[in-house]
Design a protein around this motif. Structure first.
Motif, PDB file in Angstrom:
ATOM      1  N   ALA A   1      20.003  19.573 -54.421  1.00  0.00           N
ATOM      2  CA  ALA A   1      20.532  18.711 -53.355  1.00  0.00           C
ATOM      3  C   ALA A   1      21.819  19.295 -52.784  1.00  0.00           C
ATOM      4  O   ALA A   1      22.020  19.300 -51.567  1.00  0.00           O
ATOM      5  CB  ALA A   1      20.771  17.304 -53.886  1.00  0.00           C
ATOM      6  N   ILE A   2      22.674  19.791 -53.660  1.00  0.00           N
ATOM      7  CA  ILE A   2      23.919  20.419 -53.195  1.00  0.00           C
ATOM      8  C   ILE A   2      23.591  21.637 -52.348  1.00  0.00           C
ATOM      9  O   ILE A   2      24.138  21.818 -51.252  1.00  0.00           O
ATOM     10  CB  ILE A   2      24.831  20.784 -54.388  1.00  0.00           C
ATOM     11  CG1 ILE A   2      25.397  19.502 -55.011  1.00  0.00           C
ATOM     12  CG2 ILE A   2      25.958  21.721 -53.957  1.00  0.00           C
ATOM     13  CD1 ILE A   2      26.141  19.723 -56.321  1.00  0.00           C
ATOM     14  N   ALA A   3      22.686  22.485 -52.832  1.00  0.00           N
ATOM     15  CA  ALA A   3      22.303  23.694 -52.072  1.00  0.00           C
ATOM     16  C   ALA A   3      21.728  23.315 -50.711  1.00  0.00           C
ATOM     17  O   ALA A   3      22.038  23.958 -49.696  1.00  0.00           O
ATOM     18  CB  ALA A   3      21.316  24.528 -52.878  1.00  0.00           C
ATOM     19  N   ALA A   4      20.902  22.274 -50.663  1.00  0.00           N
ATOM     20  CA  ALA A   4      20.311  21.844 -49.389  1.00  0.00           C
ATOM     21  C   ALA A   4      21.382  21.312 -48.438  1.00  0.00           C
ATOM     22  O   ALA A   4      21.365  21.618 -47.238  1.00  0.00           O
ATOM     23  CB  ALA A   4      19.243  20.782 -49.647  1.00  0.00           C
ATOM     24  N   GLY A   5      22.312  20.536 -48.964  1.00  0.00           N
ATOM     25  CA  GLY A   5      23.397  20.020 -48.137  1.00  0.00           C
ATOM     26  C   GLY A   5      24.298  21.131 -47.619  1.00  0.00           C
ATOM     27  O   GLY A   5      24.734  21.102 -46.462  1.00  0.00           O
ATOM     28  N   GLN A   6      24.564  22.103 -48.467  1.00  0.00           N
ATOM     29  CA  GLN A   6      25.375  23.242 -48.044  1.00  0.00           C
ATOM     30  C   GLN A   6      24.665  24.029 -46.939  1.00  0.00           C
ATOM     31  O   GLN A   6      25.286  24.403 -45.938  1.00  0.00           O
ATOM     32  CB  GLN A   6      25.672  24.151 -49.234  1.00  0.00           C
ATOM     33  CG  GLN A   6      26.618  23.535 -50.238  1.00  0.00           C
ATOM     34  CD  GLN A   6      26.679  24.319 -51.540  1.00  0.00           C
ATOM     35  OE1 GLN A   6      25.694  24.922 -51.970  1.00  0.00           O
ATOM     36  NE2 GLN A   6      27.835  24.287 -52.192  1.00  0.00           N
ATOM     37  N   MET A   7      23.372  24.276 -47.112  1.00  0.00           N
ATOM     38  CA  MET A   7      22.596  25.028 -46.124  1.00  0.00           C
ATOM     39  C   MET A   7      22.555  24.282 -44.791  1.00  0.00           C
ATOM     40  O   MET A   7      22.759  24.870 -43.732  1.00  0.00           O
ATOM     41  CB  MET A   7      21.179  25.277 -46.632  1.00  0.00           C
ATOM     42  CG  MET A   7      20.288  25.972 -45.607  1.00  0.00           C
ATOM     43  SD  MET A   7      20.863  27.612 -45.137  1.00  0.00           S
ATOM     44  CE  MET A   7      20.469  28.505 -46.618  1.00  0.00           C
ATOM     45  N   GLU A   8      22.322  22.986 -44.850  1.00  0.00           N
ATOM     46  CA  GLU A   8      22.284  22.181 -43.626  1.00  0.00           C
ATOM     47  C   GLU A   8      23.620  22.249 -42.886  1.00  0.00           C
ATOM     48  O   GLU A   8      23.663  22.373 -41.662  1.00  0.00           O
ATOM     49  CB  GLU A   8      21.940  20.734 -44.001  1.00  0.00           C
ATOM     50  CG  GLU A   8      21.712  19.828 -42.837  1.00  0.00           C
ATOM     51  CD  GLU A   8      21.351  18.415 -43.265  1.00  0.00           C
ATOM     52  OE1 GLU A   8      21.132  17.600 -42.365  1.00  0.00           O
ATOM     53  OE2 GLU A   8      21.305  18.109 -44.482  1.00  0.00           O
ATOM     54  N   THR A   9      24.704  22.216 -43.640  1.00  0.00           N
ATOM     55  CA  THR A   9      26.035  22.276 -43.039  1.00  0.00           C
ATOM     56  C   THR A   9      26.306  23.655 -42.452  1.00  0.00           C
ATOM     57  O   THR A   9      26.866  23.770 -41.350  1.00  0.00           O
ATOM     58  CB  THR A   9      27.111  21.894 -44.076  1.00  0.00           C
ATOM     59  OG1 THR A   9      26.775  20.626 -44.646  1.00  0.00           O
ATOM     60  CG2 THR A   9      28.484  21.819 -43.437  1.00  0.00           C
ATOM     61  N   ARG A  10      25.903  24.727 -43.145  1.00  0.00           N
ATOM     62  CA  ARG A  10      26.078  26.083 -42.608  1.00  0.00           C
ATOM     63  C   ARG A  10      25.272  26.267 -41.323  1.00  0.00           C
ATOM     64  O   ARG A  10      25.750  26.889 -40.367  1.00  0.00           O
ATOM     65  CB  ARG A  10      25.695  27.137 -43.645  1.00  0.00           C
ATOM     66  CG  ARG A  10      26.715  27.289 -44.765  1.00  0.00           C
ATOM     67  CD  ARG A  10      26.482  28.541 -45.602  1.00  0.00           C
ATOM     68  NE  ARG A  10      25.165  28.602 -46.183  1.00  0.00           N
ATOM     69  CZ  ARG A  10      24.802  28.038 -47.337  1.00  0.00           C
ATOM     70  NH1 ARG A  10      25.689  27.356 -48.038  1.00  0.00           N
ATOM     71  NH2 ARG A  10      23.574  28.152 -47.800  1.00  0.00           N
ATOM     72  N   GLN A  11      24.060  25.721 -41.275  1.00  0.00           N
ATOM     73  CA  GLN A  11      23.239  25.815 -40.065  1.00  0.00           C
ATOM     74  C   GLN A  11      23.899  25.084 -38.899  1.00  0.00           C
ATOM     75  O   GLN A  11      23.897  25.568 -37.761  1.00  0.00           O
ATOM     76  CB  GLN A  11      21.837  25.260 -40.328  1.00  0.00           C
ATOM     77  CG  GLN A  11      21.018  26.140 -41.241  1.00  0.00           C
ATOM     78  CD  GLN A  11      19.741  25.463 -41.724  1.00  0.00           C
ATOM     79  OE1 GLN A  11      19.588  24.247 -41.652  1.00  0.00           O
ATOM     80  NE2 GLN A  11      18.815  26.269 -42.225  1.00  0.00           N
TER      81      GLN A  11
END
Length: 125
Positions: free
Chosen positions: A76-86
């Motif tokens: 979940a953290i990795a997905a949230g980080q990726m979404e924010t970077r995008q």
């Protein structure tokens, strides 16, 4: 009042992509450690429409998936980080396309200019 563009030096301060990614990752993890999961649980309890802007905020879907048992916390953290970077990448692309009259300056350049300016001010006094 709006500043006259001709009487200003419009600057767009751009953070290096690697540094921006590092900052985003650190910030998202800190948000999780300081209560973002509790906020996700509170949102889940409200049973809001998933299409509401609040429910589509960066990282919310991933955290909700975690509290529902669909994702591990790390996933979940990795997905949230990726979404924010995008999202950050889209912001930079938008700025480069729409702020073409602005001078882009990297954070390192800005820091050097600020150091030079403050050094000048100190010498002048």
């Amino acid at each position: 009042p709006v500043l006259d563009l001709g009487a200003t030096i419009p600057l767009l301060v751009v953070v290096e992509r690697e540094e921006l990614g590092r900052r985003i990752d650190t910030r998202f993890r800190a948000m999780v450690q300081t209560g973002a999961l509790d906020e996700a649980l509170q949102l889940k309890a409200l049973k809001l429409d998933p299409a509401l802007p609040l429910m589509t905020a960066l990282g919310v879907r991933a955290l909700l998936a975690h509290v529902a048992g669909e994702l591990s916390l790390e996933a979940a953290i990795a997905a949230g980080q990726m979404e924010t970077r995008q999202y950050a990448k889209r912001q930079v692309t938008w700025a480069r396309s729409n702020m073409i009259a602005w001078k882009m300056i990297r954070t390192q350049e800005m820091e050097e200019l600020a150091a030079d300016f403050f050094s000048f001010i100190q010498r002048a006094h």
